[in-house]
Design a protein around this motif. Sequence first.
Motif, mmCIF file in Angstrom:
data_model
loop_
_atom_site.group_PDB
_atom_site.id
_atom_site.type_symbol
_atom_site.label_atom_id
_atom_site.label_comp_id
_atom_site.label_asym_id
_atom_site.label_seq_id
_atom_site.Cartn_x
_atom_site.Cartn_y
_atom_site.Cartn_z
ATOM 1 N N ASP A 1 44.949 38.722 48.720
ATOM 2 C CA ASP A 1 46.392 38.432 48.576
ATOM 3 C C ASP A 1 46.524 38.027 47.073
ATOM 4 N N THR A 2 47.094 38.664 46.259
ATOM 5 C CA THR A 2 47.203 38.792 44.859
ATOM 6 C C THR A 2 47.894 37.450 44.310
ATOM 7 N N THR A 3 48.852 36.618 45.457
ATOM 8 C CA THR A 3 49.425 35.589 44.946
ATOM 9 C C THR A 3 48.422 34.472 45.162
ATOM 10 N N THR A 4 47.276 34.286 45.860
ATOM 11 C CA THR A 4 46.619 33.222 46.003
ATOM 12 C C THR A 4 45.255 33.492 45.683
ATOM 13 N N TYR A 5 44.887 35.099 45.345
ATOM 14 C CA TYR A 5 43.581 35.580 44.987
ATOM 15 C C TYR A 5 42.601 35.510 46.227
ATOM 16 N N PRO B 1 38.016 32.466 46.101
ATOM 17 C CA PRO B 1 39.347 32.902 45.524
ATOM 18 C C PRO B 1 39.270 32.490 44.007
ATOM 19 N N GLU B 2 38.662 31.445 43.659
ATOM 20 C CA GLU B 2 38.697 31.036 42.012
ATOM 21 C C GLU B 2 37.906 32.203 41.306
ATOM 22 N N PHE C 1 40.204 35.137 41.007
ATOM 23 C CA PHE C 1 41.209 34.666 40.177
ATOM 24 C C PHE C 1 40.581 35.047 38.774
ATOM 25 N N GLU C 2 39.447 34.685 38.492
ATOM 26 C CA GLU C 2 38.932 34.596 37.201
ATOM 27 C C GLU C 2 38.968 35.927 36.626
ATOM 28 N N TYR D 1 42.995 27.651 38.516
ATOM 29 C CA TYR D 1 43.378 28.352 39.584
ATOM 30 C C TYR D 1 44.572 27.836 40.149
ATOM 31 N N VAL E 1 48.291 29.625 40.540
ATOM 32 C CA VAL E 1 48.721 29.889 41.937
ATOM 33 C C VAL E 1 50.002 29.025 42.489
ATOM 34 N N ASN F 1 52.548 31.376 41.022
ATOM 35 C CA ASN F 1 52.589 32.346 41.885
ATOM 36 C C ASN F 1 53.352 32.003 43.062
#
Lengths: 783, 285
Positions: A629-633, A751-752, A755-756, B269, B273, B276
């Motif tokens: 999910d590219t909203t929440t990575y 996810p972090e 994201f990075e 993060y 988010v 987002n």
Amino acid sequence: MTSQPQIVGNSPIRKEGIAKVLGRARYVDDITLPGMWFGATVRSSIPRGRITSIAFDPSIPWHEYTIVSAADIPGENCIVHLTKDHPCLAVTHVNHCEEPILLLAHPNRSALPAAVAAVHITYEELPAIYSIEDSEKKEQIIWGEGESANTFKTYLMQKDQKPIPDEIWQTADYIVEGEYRTGAQEQLYIENNGVIAEYDAVKGVTVQGSMQCPYYLVHALELVFNLPAEKCRVIQTETGGAFGGKEDFPSVIGSHAALLAMKSGHPVKLCYDRAEDMAATTKRHPSRTRHRTAVSKDGKLLAGEIDFAIDGGAYATLSPVVLSRGTIHAPGPYHWPHLTVRAKAMTTNIPPHGAFRGFGAPQSIFALERHMDKIAKVVGLTPEEFRRRNFLATGGHTATGQLLKDPVDMQHLLTRALEESNYHAKREQFDRDNPTSTIKRGIGFATFFHGAGFTGSGERRLNSLVEIELTPEGQPRLLVSSTEFGQGTNTILCQIAAQTLHLPYDQILIAQPDTGHVPNSGPTVASRTAMVVGKLVQRAAQSLLATLAPLLSSRSAAEGPAVASELPHDYTPEDFRHAALHYLAEHGSLKTEARYQSPGDIFWDDETYSGEAYPAYAWAVYVAEVAVDTTTYSASVTNFYALQEVGKVLHPILAAGQIEGGVAQGIGYALYEKCTWNNGHLANNQMTNYIMPTSADVPPIHVTFEEIPSPHGAFGAKGIGELPMDGPAPAILNAIEHATGIAFTEIPLLPEDIFERMTRTPEAGSESLDTAVAGPIFSEATA
Amino acid sequence: MRSNITQYELVAPKSLDAILQILADSPDRYTPIAGGTELMVALGAGRLQQKKLISLWNLGELRFFEVTPDAVHIGAGATFTDIRNHPVITSELSLLSQAASWTGSIANQNRGTLGGNIVNGSPAADSPPALLAYDATVTLVSTRGSRTIPYRSFHLSYKKTVLAPDELLHSITLPRNLIGYKTYIRKVGTRNAQAISKVAIAAIARTKHGAIESIRIGAASLRETPARLIATEQSLLNQTVTPATIAAARSALLSETLPIDDIRSTAKYRAAVAANLLEEFLHTL
């Protein structure tokens, strides 16, 4: 012929299932002995240092407590696994946080936490090291000296015992390099580690508790108490999960409780709570694997160099054998014309890492299966086609030079797994849909193998023994030290005996593992129970039948006298009982046995690390579908297909359960479970913050089997327990690369981390795999 | 169990008046305990400092729903399960029932109360973003009387609230005038269930001729308390949703939040988010 129904291959109810479902099963913390006290452990609060003082706060009535220090140990102050480096209780120095220093016992359990907190220990702190890299620098030597400084063990494994010729590297079309890392992982058995110990000056030490390997604990107690084995009795109580976490660790907690029992004169129960268990007991070894691979432009592996390093923590425990399995599994199910694996287990000031399902293989297989996708991309082949050009097959030789005599068909397994998962259609569909969606979907797979049984000559050294006795009622009872901890040992061994003895499954009994009563059938580890112990149960049952044959054949219908070489089969359970009672009336008792016999064609050379590493291998292809999910990575696994060839499946429901559980554990390993160390302390030693996936995080898992009976196991069974831990993580990260185009190389992948990487500016480094850009040598340096 | 429970005292009066009287009289402050889903964890871990507890569990005077034409009043003792089962909440105020469904496990939901979730003061709590988006008010009671204040003024700083030592949270009131509002709620936890939020956003907005005429946004884990994102709301009022207004709203959100690095996630993060999530909501308007 017999009309007996098929028992092996069906799924009878679990032997201990009813007691567990009804809450009658008694785990160690359910057990109370008369006069029993409770134990607690005083632990180090620093990762490395010298103990300068120990003071007892006067607020506590210490006369009520039993206090054990290393000075109370009658034998050696040592927990013995493979080397004698691990103190039972620290004396002058500590080498990791939570290292046991003192033990306390008190009649009232709730009086212990305050007392533990009231022992004030001061230290002279020394610099600590927490990573493989820091350990390699050897600026701080925290273990060993010279060649072995900070190094528990090294291996050099070379195909055909020859180095890779230089010209391979000079002439290869591509050289592909990569570095891969895996994190520590907690076993998270439902029941924490716990034991009850008793001491008697005449009888010796008795410890009962939650464990996998009762005879390992006997061995540890012999040394700590300086007693002969027959005065060290160990009983396994109902055990709520283990996953390797109760292989080596019970030697620690068992010795501790027994010391408290000896000094207090009372039985002592020592059960950790979750926070203590997570902070202080063993975890899976973190790893770093470096690959350098020579490949031809038509996608043939030419040579590989693999540097495999694991972080063993502060003491050796089982690190040398974990390293060994990781080393042997590092080349995967592929043909390598030339291969060198250099492996080492390094020391850090982290609590010792130990056994965990997979035992080194998940680490090196993760690296290899990510690397295989990378090579495929560099060479310009699909992950599927590249693997197909390099698979081992029947008649091939593994990297240790083992001839694959039994049938192996990875090509077929891959074809079937990709068909069942609808891999190709999904890959195309995701490629079409992803550009316009905030959810990026991907599909990826891993192909791998896992050796069953102890490595190399290990089974020969174990020399396992299984017995079957007749009860006074004429029922067969299995005597094994192989333990049930949720995976199905009791059930499958009884199925094997029932099938062999032509008796109904419910007429077979299995004894509680009690070293005072059962022989040493080896530890319950290494995916060895179904194959190795199962075969011994089958042979002991055949022996029992041979003994009873004259009595059984005399009761058989008009078939004439039994042929001596042929075991009877045409009898009823009632016939068997009569024969058994007749025998007992005449001879008093009957016990038959079977001892491990090494197959004649299994040879292993520890010096050159070559030969038959395992009698049999399980082969598998796992396919993972993911959504990022590219909203929440965040990445989640949305579907999973697990196809494996494990020989004869003895109990389909238990086998599927093993695979499903292993896959769920593998999903946790890949995407969720991270040990957060803070100056050597596990900061997230509670399930709120150690993120194990829940059922809401685990997708449908489609489990299928190919069954090619193996000559090494009872009714053709091979090992199954560890296999499903190996494949999920690389399959998931391969799928994430398909979904996102990003080649992640490290787990856990949170996810972090995604994201990075997704929000990293392009200047920070590119992962372009365009070979025109990368040049013939594709490495991290040129990427 | 790392605590010695013999060192703790629990009283369980039968009426709200009796409880308030004890709170008013007692020189040693009692700590109210309702479902215990927070305090029992601390007790098990050996870090529950408060040794005197006063039980509010299952007190009828605190476990109620009252529905009027304009509002729903929820007793502070209503459990998450009660909230998930309430027909008006699930149909008209579903951000709150969704938030309740994400809290802990089913067992936690059977014991945990809305009042407990609020007064515990965790910036990561599940229900506050929805309550902030709905512009809830809270009613506090003591022997001195009662007072009703906007929920957005309830939290003062990390784990500090306006509650006086002798005061209890009595009820939470949610207005029902939500015709024409679009709603949004999303919790980003460490996993799909039994998770503490890394970041969560609840929002409602109404547009007129394409422009946002009313918007309220509540957030968890972005400040030291549950937070209304006033500056972000202001940046969007009377605006249409365009790349420029989205960018402005994202930067307003970043300007009024102070996420932290902790064991569950990173500040970077959380900030990214949260922005987002806001953008995801704005795209639905």
